[in-house]
Scaffold this motif. Structure first.
Motif, mmCIF file in Angstrom:
data_model
loop_
_atom_site.group_PDB
_atom_site.id
_atom_site.type_symbol
_atom_site.label_atom_id
_atom_site.label_comp_id
_atom_site.label_asym_id
_atom_site.label_seq_id
_atom_site.Cartn_x
_atom_site.Cartn_y
_atom_site.Cartn_z
ATOM 1 N N GLY A 102 0.814 -1.208 0.000
ATOM 2 C CA GLY A 102 0.000 0.000 0.000
ATOM 3 C C GLY A 102 0.848 1.259 0.000
ATOM 4 N N ALA A 103 1.898 1.275 0.827
ATOM 5 C CA ALA A 103 2.785 2.439 0.870
ATOM 6 C C ALA A 103 3.519 2.618 -0.450
ATOM 7 C CB ALA A 103 3.782 2.290 2.022
ATOM 8 N N SER A 104 3.910 1.513 -1.080
ATOM 9 C CA SER A 104 4.605 1.583 -2.371
ATOM 10 C C SER A 104 3.697 2.156 -3.453
ATOM 11 C CB SER A 104 5.104 0.199 -2.777
ATOM 12 O OG SER A 104 6.019 -0.315 -1.835
ATOM 13 N N MET A 105 2.425 1.732 -3.442
ATOM 14 C CA MET A 105 1.460 2.251 -4.418
ATOM 15 C C MET A 105 1.278 3.756 -4.249
ATOM 16 S SD MET A 105 -1.247 -0.919 -4.093
ATOM 17 C CE MET A 105 -2.635 -0.038 -4.801
ATOM 18 N N ASN A 106 1.141 4.197 -2.991
ATOM 19 C CA ASN A 106 0.993 5.635 -2.732
ATOM 20 C C ASN A 106 2.248 6.402 -3.137
ATOM 21 O OD1 ASN A 106 -1.590 5.382 -1.732
ATOM 22 N ND2 ASN A 106 -1.018 5.513 0.408
ATOM 23 N N ALA A 107 3.408 5.869 -2.778
ATOM 24 C CA ALA A 107 4.659 6.548 -3.104
ATOM 25 C C ALA A 107 4.851 6.649 -4.614
ATOM 26 C CB ALA A 107 5.837 5.809 -2.466
ATOM 27 N N LEU A 108 4.449 5.604 -5.341
ATOM 28 C CA LEU A 108 4.613 5.604 -6.793
ATOM 29 C C LEU A 108 3.777 6.696 -7.450
ATOM 30 C CD1 LEU A 108 5.672 4.345 -9.416
ATOM 31 C CD2 LEU A 108 3.753 2.713 -9.316
ATOM 32 N N VAL A 109 2.492 6.760 -7.099
ATOM 33 C CA VAL A 109 1.623 7.741 -7.753
ATOM 34 C C VAL A 109 1.999 9.164 -7.327
ATOM 35 C CG1 VAL A 109 -0.230 7.681 -6.011
ATOM 36 C CG2 VAL A 109 -0.781 8.242 -8.377
ATOM 37 N N ILE A 110 2.446 9.330 -6.080
ATOM 38 C CA ILE A 110 2.901 10.656 -5.636
ATOM 39 C C ILE A 110 4.188 11.041 -6.356
ATOM 40 C CG2 ILE A 110 3.844 11.944 -3.676
ATOM 41 C CD1 ILE A 110 1.885 10.327 -1.898
ATOM 42 N N GLY A 111 5.120 10.076 -6.479
ATOM 43 C CA GLY A 111 6.375 10.360 -7.158
ATOM 44 C C GLY A 111 6.178 10.744 -8.618
ATOM 45 N N LEU A 112 5.189 10.133 -9.273
ATOM 46 C CA LEU A 112 4.947 10.421 -10.683
ATOM 47 C C LEU A 112 4.236 11.757 -10.904
ATOM 48 C CD1 LEU A 112 3.820 6.896 -11.983
ATOM 49 C CD2 LEU A 112 5.969 8.071 -12.469
ATOM 50 N N ASN A 113 3.470 12.184 -9.887
ATOM 51 C CA ASN A 113 2.648 13.381 -10.077
ATOM 52 C C ASN A 113 3.030 14.559 -9.181
ATOM 53 O OD1 ASN A 113 0.364 12.385 -11.994
ATOM 54 N ND2 ASN A 113 0.502 10.781 -10.437
ATOM 55 N N GLY A 114 4.003 14.363 -8.297
ATOM 56 C CA GLY A 114 4.420 15.435 -7.408
ATOM 57 C C GLY A 114 3.641 15.492 -6.112
ATOM 58 N N ARG A 115 2.337 15.236 -6.178
ATOM 59 C CA ARG A 115 1.467 15.137 -5.013
ATOM 60 C C ARG A 115 0.448 14.040 -5.279
ATOM 61 N NH1 ARG A 115 -0.529 21.251 -4.493
ATOM 62 N NH2 ARG A 115 0.180 21.281 -6.676
ATOM 63 N N MET A 116 -0.314 13.686 -4.253
ATOM 64 C CA MET A 116 -1.329 12.649 -4.429
ATOM 65 C C MET A 116 -2.513 13.227 -5.206
ATOM 66 S SD MET A 116 -2.528 9.597 -4.046
ATOM 67 C CE MET A 116 -1.714 8.686 -2.726
ATOM 68 N N PRO A 117 -2.789 12.704 -6.412
ATOM 69 C CA PRO A 117 -3.952 13.194 -7.166
ATOM 70 C C PRO A 117 -5.246 12.624 -6.587
ATOM 71 C CG PRO A 117 -2.876 11.417 -8.364
ATOM 72 C CD PRO A 117 -2.034 11.673 -7.149
ATOM 73 N N TYR A 118 -6.311 13.398 -6.667
ATOM 74 C CA TYR A 118 -7.605 12.896 -6.199
ATOM 75 C C TYR A 118 -8.648 13.057 -7.296
ATOM 76 C CZ TYR A 118 -9.097 17.751 -5.370
ATOM 77 O OH TYR A 118 -9.428 19.081 -5.528
ATOM 78 N N ASP A 119 -9.597 12.140 -7.302
ATOM 79 C CA ASP A 119 -10.671 12.160 -8.283
ATOM 80 C C ASP A 119 -11.711 13.193 -7.849
ATOM 81 O OD1 ASP A 119 -12.133 10.746 -10.605
ATOM 82 O OD2 ASP A 119 -13.606 10.697 -8.973
ATOM 83 N N GLN A 120 -11.991 14.164 -8.718
ATOM 84 C CA GLN A 120 -12.882 15.253 -8.334
ATOM 85 C C GLN A 120 -14.324 14.787 -8.184
ATOM 86 O OE1 GLN A 120 -11.952 19.323 -9.694
ATOM 87 N NE2 GLN A 120 -10.691 18.366 -11.277
ATOM 88 N N ALA A 121 -14.725 13.767 -8.941
ATOM 89 C CA ALA A 121 -16.082 13.230 -8.774
ATOM 90 C C ALA A 121 -16.221 12.568 -7.403
ATOM 91 C CB ALA A 121 -16.382 12.223 -9.890
ATOM 92 N N ALA A 122 -15.169 11.840 -6.979
ATOM 93 C CA ALA A 122 -15.194 11.203 -5.655
ATOM 94 C C ALA A 122 -15.209 12.251 -4.552
ATOM 95 C CB ALA A 122 -13.988 10.281 -5.491
ATOM 96 N N SER A 123 -14.437 13.336 -4.740
ATOM 97 C CA SER A 123 -14.417 14.378 -3.711
ATOM 98 C C SER A 123 -15.757 15.097 -3.622
ATOM 99 C CB SER A 123 -13.290 15.382 -3.990
ATOM 100 O OG SER A 123 -13.573 16.156 -5.149
#
Length: 201
Positions: A102-123
């Motif tokens: 789980g931590a690796s998945m979060n770190a990967l997507v954050i590393g690729l995008n600079g910050r954690m992206p969130y889905d605006q429909a979900a928010s």
């Protein structure tokens, strides 16, 4: 740090303690599982604190490294788990692997995008205004990489959006606490019968 983030962080271990007790477990089980390099956890907490409450430090580090400060937080936690996993019992090791994944998945997507992206429909489903940005999050768009690993799971109770990695981390943490507490029950049972724990192994 928002209250909802704090609540999501503390809920898995607290739930693990409650479920552990309901299953007959004991907190004394933590004495039976050796934890190494605990100082790494405190370092990760300090970096996380700086990310939220020391913006000048955060900007300095992120400008120098070109990555979000969340990446070193996850890296430190992964290092701590790597030090401990091989010394833990097999069942507890599996929960550690779930947390690592789980931590690796979060770190990967954050590393690729600079910050954690969130889905605006979900928010929007949890009542958050569109387009919000923070030191931790930014709205996903067509340029977002691996958006499915971002914050895409609405959690209405705390008005928060979680990632698949968060689910693995939370579930793994809860299960880890339960399994460790069960070891406390196993250690107490021989003692209740007047048998030394070492002799019962």
């Amino acid at each position: 740090m928002s209250f909802s983030f704090f609540l999501l962080t503390v809920t898995p271990p607290v739930a693990g303690v409650v479920l552990g007790y309901l299953g007959g477990g004991r907190l004394s089980g933590f004495q039976a599982v050796r934890v190494r390099a605990l100082w790494l956890v405190w370092v990760a907490a300090a970096v996380q604190f700086a990310q939220y409450f020391a913006p000048d430090v955060r900007r300095l580090v992120e400008d120098a490294l070109g990555i979000s400060m969340l990446v070193p937080v996850f890296a430190i936690v992964l290092a701590w788990l790597a030090v401990n996993l091989s010394h833990w019992p097999a069942a507890i090791r599996i929960t550690g692997v779930a947390i690592v994944l789980g931590a690796s998945m979060n770190a990967l997507v954050i590393g690729l995008n600079g910050r954690m992206p969130y889905d605006q429909a979900a928010s929007a489903k949890v009542g958050l205004p569109p387009g919000l940005e923070s030191p931790k999050n930014l709205p996903a768009d067509t340029s977002t990489r691996l958006a499915a690993l971002g914050d895409v799971i609405p959690v209405p109770v705390v008005r928060k959006v979680a990632s698949p990695g968060d689910v693995l981390i939370g579930g793994g943490t809860c299960a880890l606490v339960i399994l460790v507490m069960r070891r406390g029950r196993r250690d107490e049972e021989p003692a209740a019968l007047g048998v030394p724990a070492a002799a019962a192994v």
